[in-house]
Design an enzyme around this catalytic site. Sequence first.
Site, PDB file in Angstrom:
ATOM      1  CB  CYS A   2      57.036  49.574  18.263  1.00  0.00           C
ATOM      2  SG  CYS A   2      55.701  50.659  17.759  1.00  0.00           S
ATOM      3  NE  ARG A  27      61.804  48.719  21.825  1.00  0.00           N
ATOM      4  CZ  ARG A  27      62.927  49.399  21.674  1.00  0.00           C
ATOM      5  NH1 ARG A  27      63.818  49.364  22.635  1.00  0.00           N
ATOM      6  NH2 ARG A  27      63.149  50.096  20.605  1.00  0.00           N
ATOM      7  CD1 TRP A  72      53.954  54.804  23.120  1.00  0.00           C
ATOM      8  CD2 TRP A  72      54.460  55.814  21.198  1.00  0.00           C
ATOM      9  NE1 TRP A  72      53.859  56.159  23.327  1.00  0.00           N
ATOM     10  CE2 TRP A  72      54.167  56.802  22.156  1.00  0.00           C
ATOM     11  CE3 TRP A  72      54.805  56.223  19.916  1.00  0.00           C
ATOM     12  CZ2 TRP A  72      54.215  58.164  21.881  1.00  0.00           C
ATOM     13  CZ3 TRP A  72      54.844  57.580  19.642  1.00  0.00           C
ATOM     14  CH2 TRP A  72      54.561  58.536  20.613  1.00  0.00           C
ATOM     15  CG  ASN A  98      60.694  50.109  16.696  1.00  0.00           C
ATOM     16  OD1 ASN A  98      59.979  51.094  16.856  1.00  0.00           O
ATOM     17  ND2 ASN A  98      61.876  49.980  17.271  1.00  0.00           N
ATOM     18  N   GLY A  99      59.386  51.762  13.919  1.00  0.00           N
ATOM     19  CA  GLY A  99      59.970  52.907  13.218  1.00  0.00           C
ATOM     20  C   GLY A  99      58.891  53.661  12.476  1.00  0.00           C
ATOM     21  CD  GLU A 467      64.323  64.312  35.635  1.00  0.00           C
ATOM     22  OE1 GLU A 467      63.985  64.750  34.525  1.00  0.00           O
ATOM     23  OE2 GLU A 467      64.140  63.130  35.986  1.00  0.00           O
ATOM     24  CE  LYS A 471      62.194  60.841  36.480  1.00  0.00           C
ATOM     25  NZ  LYS A 471      62.146  61.367  35.186  1.00  0.00           N
ATOM     26  CD  GLU A 474      58.574  60.449  32.996  1.00  0.00           C
ATOM     27  OE1 GLU A 474      58.509  60.050  31.839  1.00  0.00           O
ATOM     28  OE2 GLU A 474      59.656  60.601  33.599  1.00  0.00           O
ATOM     29  CG  HIS A 490      60.464  88.014  36.748  1.00  0.00           C
ATOM     30  ND1 HIS A 490      60.620  89.383  36.774  1.00  0.00           N
ATOM     31  CD2 HIS A 490      61.565  87.490  37.335  1.00  0.00           C
ATOM     32  CE1 HIS A 490      61.792  89.675  37.346  1.00  0.00           C
ATOM     33  NE2 HIS A 490      62.377  88.543  37.699  1.00  0.00           N
ATOM     34  CE  LYS A 584      63.828  53.384  30.224  1.00  0.00           C
ATOM     35  NZ  LYS A 584      63.831  54.397  31.298  1.00  0.00           N
TER      36      LYS A 584
HETATM   37  C1  AGP Z   1      62.422  60.114  31.397  1.00  0.00           C
HETATM   38  O1  AGP Z   1      61.799  59.883  32.608  1.00  0.00           O
HETATM   39  C2  AGP Z   1      61.540  60.196  30.252  1.00  0.00           C
HETATM   40  N1  AGP Z   1      60.781  59.016  30.077  1.00  0.00           N
HETATM   41  C3  AGP Z   1      62.096  60.766  28.955  1.00  0.00           C
HETATM   42  O2  AGP Z   1      62.103  62.142  29.116  1.00  0.00           O
HETATM   43  C4  AGP Z   1      63.510  60.294  28.500  1.00  0.00           C
HETATM   44  O3  AGP Z   1      64.479  60.774  29.368  1.00  0.00           O
HETATM   45  C5  AGP Z   1      63.776  60.800  27.071  1.00  0.00           C
HETATM   46  O4  AGP Z   1      62.814  60.277  26.205  1.00  0.00           O
HETATM   47  C6  AGP Z   1      65.158  60.471  26.580  1.00  0.00           C
HETATM   48  O5  AGP Z   1      65.386  59.093  26.523  1.00  0.00           O
HETATM   49  P1  AGP Z   1      66.857  58.519  26.344  1.00  0.00           P
HETATM   50  O6  AGP Z   1      67.594  58.838  27.611  1.00  0.00           O
HETATM   51  O7  AGP Z   1      66.659  57.061  26.147  1.00  0.00           O
HETATM   52  O8  AGP Z   1      67.463  59.213  25.180  1.00  0.00           O
END
Ligand code: AGP
Length: 589
Positions: A2, A27, A72, A98-99, A467, A471, A474, A490, A584
């Site tokens: 949000c 956000r 969100w 927001n929260g 990682e 990518k 998401e 395994h 985000k």
């Molecule tokens: C990254 O591509 C993601 N959107 C997500 O995993 C992100 O890294 C995670 O939410 C942590 O966010 P931050 O770095 O703002 O703490």
Amino acid sequence: MCGIIGYVGNRNGSDVVINGLKKLEYRGYDSWGVAVKGNPSISIQKQVGKISDFKDVGSFPSDGIAIGHTRWATNGKVTKENSHPHTCCTGKIAVVHNGIIENYQELKKELVSHTFSSETDTEIISHLIEENMDSGLGFEDSVRAAITRLDGRFAVVAVCTSSDKVVAARKGSPLVIGVGDCAHEGEFFVASDIPAFLEYTNKVVFLEDGDVAIIHDGIRYSDFYGKRVERLPTEISWGVEQAELNGHEHYMIKEILEQKDTIRMAITQEEDRIMRVADMINRSFGTFFIGCGTAGKVGSIGSYLFSSIAGKHVNCVVGSEFPNYHDFLTDKTLIVCISQSGETADTLEAIEVAKKKGCKVVSIVNVMGSTMMRMSDDYIMCNSGPEKAVCSTKVTTAQIAILMKLAYACAGRLDEGNRFLSSVSTKVEIMLDDKYLENVQFLAKRIAGHESMYIIGRSHNYPVALEGAIKMQEVPYIHAEGFAGGELKHGPIALIQNGTPCIALVANDDVKKDTIINALEIKSRGGFIIGIAPENNEVFDFWVPVPDVGLASPIVNIIPMQLLSYFTALERKCDPDKPRNLAKSVTVK
Ligand code: AGP
């Protein structure tokens, strides 16, 4: 999670707020809403969807007091009714939030005479304010009295028909005030993040937890109980252009390409600060790297780097699991929190747990003034400029470079580390040319039709495989999984079918041969092998070259994964900047 904004000034408030919401969409973008304090009533428009997709956002009075929200969804489905702003029974008070209000159900039971029109926790705030005003308190005091009743994390902005004030308060969720420049004195902004108002002013006040800002033709700050506090503005150095697309189609590709500069920006740090933090690591009895999602993977890469560069054992734990480690914490423990936003709730909670045990806290963050930075004993900024695509790219490599620099500092070899990282930065700059992008784009076309893919890596490149999987999940929504190369046989190898895309992350290191053998094992079962490696190999069906940078291979191996994620998303018609169901900064647990 949000984005909220409020405006008080001589401009058309709805224009400023709508513009700001578009900048805050990263956000959350399930729905949006705007309220303008007109005379005599508050005019509200809200809709499901991204505000940037709406050509017609409805009409508003031209008054200069407005608030807005981009959502969100947490409490309540994605509906128009659940979109903010939320009003009281009479519609005279409007609130954006927001929260998460943890005790909203109990509070709702107290407000039996009120009519609620949404399923959200937020609506409780407007009714509490109304209740307080009905009992004779003024607007400002009513907001204060309401927020002292709330449990949880929140940033709240409220307006009311009978007052020319906008009242904002924060506890746990971010809130920044923008103070109009000389040309626009008497103009104020309040928002979840600076880009929302950066085009109007770069003079900001970061509200502290427990602060209330009363914005009118000036601004006053108090605590939740009305005691005055002083907050002074600082000037931030981000330029408007850093927060804009600048000719790129998406923020994600803009930010991937910015890695030509951001690695160098990340390693340009005050030497004293680096030595101070390295000293804290060396003197601690147990260091933990903590992060969530991509930042958590950066922490794992860091623990491999600390082992090979500084001969030091560092634990890495994801933020949400860290509270379960409380038995291992003492006042000699150091936690190093890694976060782009500096607002991730799980990591903030880890800090709270650590602080209760007397641990020292360092944060590596990209957002100046963020909650994490302010909760820490010391911090290192990533210096990457605003990262707006939901998916983290440039800040990821900046964080790896900083951890690497710290590892060299801990080993007493900082100069060597600086020279090395500077050469890595140059190699990344050379690597990211048009031909390189075309090669990855060609690969994206080949894999875009697949629903599953696998990524293997060993040692430092094992967390890079994890990682890479994030990518591919998401952004293009491909079911991707990362494995340690040795784990494949395994169990997961049973998933390989004819043509299944499998990426092998290779570096010129001790485990190179073993990774190639694992790639051969997959190829024998029909897998389509994509090698991300400094040299080609006959096992690769497709080769994505990367510079040979020794221990810094996680930095250069992540970049083609980011590009592949972006180009595959385009092929699959996914929005790379705003993937479904995500936001985000994840400010809820
Ligand atoms: C990254 O591509 C993601 N959107 C997500 O995993 C992100 O890294 C995670 O939410 C942590 O966010 P931050 O770095 O703002 O703490």
